[in-house]
Each structure stands twice: as structure tokens, then as C-alpha cells.
Design a protein around this motif. Sequence first.
Motif, short mmCIF file in Angstrom:
data_model
loop_
_atom_site.label_atom_id
_atom_site.label_comp_id
_atom_site.label_asym_id
_atom_site.label_seq_id
_atom_site.Cartn_x
_atom_site.Cartn_y
_atom_site.Cartn_z
N LEU A 200 2.93 1.66 4.98
CA LEU A 200 3.44 0.67 4.04
C LEU A 200 4.70 0.03 4.63
CD1 LEU A 200 3.03 2.49 0.61
CD2 LEU A 200 1.48 0.90 1.72
N VAL A 201 4.78 -1.30 4.54
CA VAL A 201 5.90 -2.03 5.12
C VAL A 201 6.85 -2.46 4.01
CG1 VAL A 201 6.54 -4.09 6.46
CG2 VAL A 201 4.40 -2.87 6.97
N VAL A 202 8.11 -2.00 4.09
CA VAL A 202 9.11 -2.35 3.10
C VAL A 202 9.24 -3.87 3.06
CG1 VAL A 202 11.57 -2.19 2.51
CG2 VAL A 202 10.35 -0.18 3.35
N GLY A 203 9.19 -4.41 1.84
CA GLY A 203 9.30 -5.85 1.65
C GLY A 203 7.97 -6.57 1.54
N LYS A 204 6.88 -5.91 1.95
CA LYS A 204 5.56 -6.53 1.85
C LYS A 204 5.09 -6.52 0.40
CE LYS A 204 0.87 -6.41 3.43
NZ LYS A 204 -0.09 -6.10 4.43
N LYS A 205 4.43 -7.59 -0.01
CA LYS A 205 3.90 -7.68 -1.36
C LYS A 205 2.44 -7.24 -1.37
CE LYS A 205 6.85 -11.59 -2.60
NZ LYS A 205 7.87 -10.93 -3.29
N ILE A 206 2.10 -6.42 -2.37
CA ILE A 206 0.71 -5.98 -2.54
C ILE A 206 0.31 -6.25 -3.99
CG2 ILE A 206 0.86 -4.20 -0.75
CD1 ILE A 206 0.99 -2.12 -3.07
N LEU A 207 -0.99 -6.23 -4.25
CA LEU A 207 -1.48 -6.39 -5.60
C LEU A 207 -1.81 -5.03 -6.20
CD1 LEU A 207 -3.90 -9.45 -5.36
CD2 LEU A 207 -1.58 -9.38 -6.25
N VAL A 208 -1.37 -4.82 -7.43
CA VAL A 208 -1.68 -3.59 -8.16
C VAL A 208 -2.59 -4.01 -9.32
CG1 VAL A 208 -0.76 -1.64 -9.48
CG2 VAL A 208 0.54 -2.56 -7.54
N PRO A 209 -3.88 -3.63 -9.28
CA PRO A 209 -4.78 -4.00 -10.35
C PRO A 209 -4.32 -3.41 -11.70
CG PRO A 209 -5.99 -3.12 -8.49
CD PRO A 209 -4.54 -2.86 -8.24
N LEU A 210 -4.49 -4.19 -12.75
CA LEU A 210 -4.09 -3.75 -14.08
C LEU A 210 -5.34 -3.67 -14.95
CD1 LEU A 210 -0.93 -5.99 -14.56
CD2 LEU A 210 -1.05 -3.63 -13.73
N PRO A 211 -5.92 -2.48 -15.04
CA PRO A 211 -7.12 -2.32 -15.87
C PRO A 211 -6.78 -2.54 -17.34
CG PRO A 211 -6.52 -0.23 -14.82
CD PRO A 211 -5.48 -1.24 -14.45
N ASP A 212 -7.79 -2.92 -18.11
CA ASP A 212 -7.59 -3.06 -19.55
C ASP A 212 -7.28 -1.70 -20.14
OD1 ASP A 212 -8.09 -5.79 -19.56
OD2 ASP A 212 -10.25 -5.46 -19.66
N LYS A 213 -6.47 -1.69 -21.18
CA LYS A 213 -6.10 -0.41 -21.84
C LYS A 213 -7.30 0.21 -22.51
CE LYS A 213 -1.29 -1.36 -22.55
NZ LYS A 213 -0.16 -1.31 -23.40
#
Length: 85
Positions: free
Chosen positions: A72-85
Amino acid sequence: TTSKVKSPKSQPNPNTQDNPNPSTLPDKAAEHTIAAGDTLSTIAAAYSKELGVKVTTDQIRKANPGIKDDKLVVGKKILVPLPDK
């Protein structure tokens, strides 16, 4: 160290735009900027706790092809999926 979870920004699912075979990712995702000490496990746990949904490292890996927990590279942006509750 635990990174602070920012309010999720709704991001389009990258796998639904030009991909004829979209994966089973949720339609919503949060953009997360890697901080020192972050791992996929700590990121998943932080979003799960903060948002009250189950976010897994496998979901994060699927949303970010080629991501490696030990690279993991500090400062890099990643997507975190947000499942429905």
C-alpha cells in the motif's frame, strides 16, 4: 494507527461503466486515501465500524485490481465498496 474514516463520497462503480460483465460490487464506494500504517484489514474494519456495514478485504481487493496488502502506498487513493445495510 487507525486512519479516520471520511464521509463517503459516492463514486460510480468502475466495473459498470465500460465492462460488459460487471462484478458483484455494490453501486456505491468511498474514496479512501492510504495513510501510514493502513492495511486492507484496518481499512475494512474502520469503514465497517463507522458506517455500520460489513466491508471486507476481498471487496476492497475486487474494487482495486492489483492492490497488495503489503504494497500500500501512502497518499494513494483507493475505492472502498459500501454495501447496502
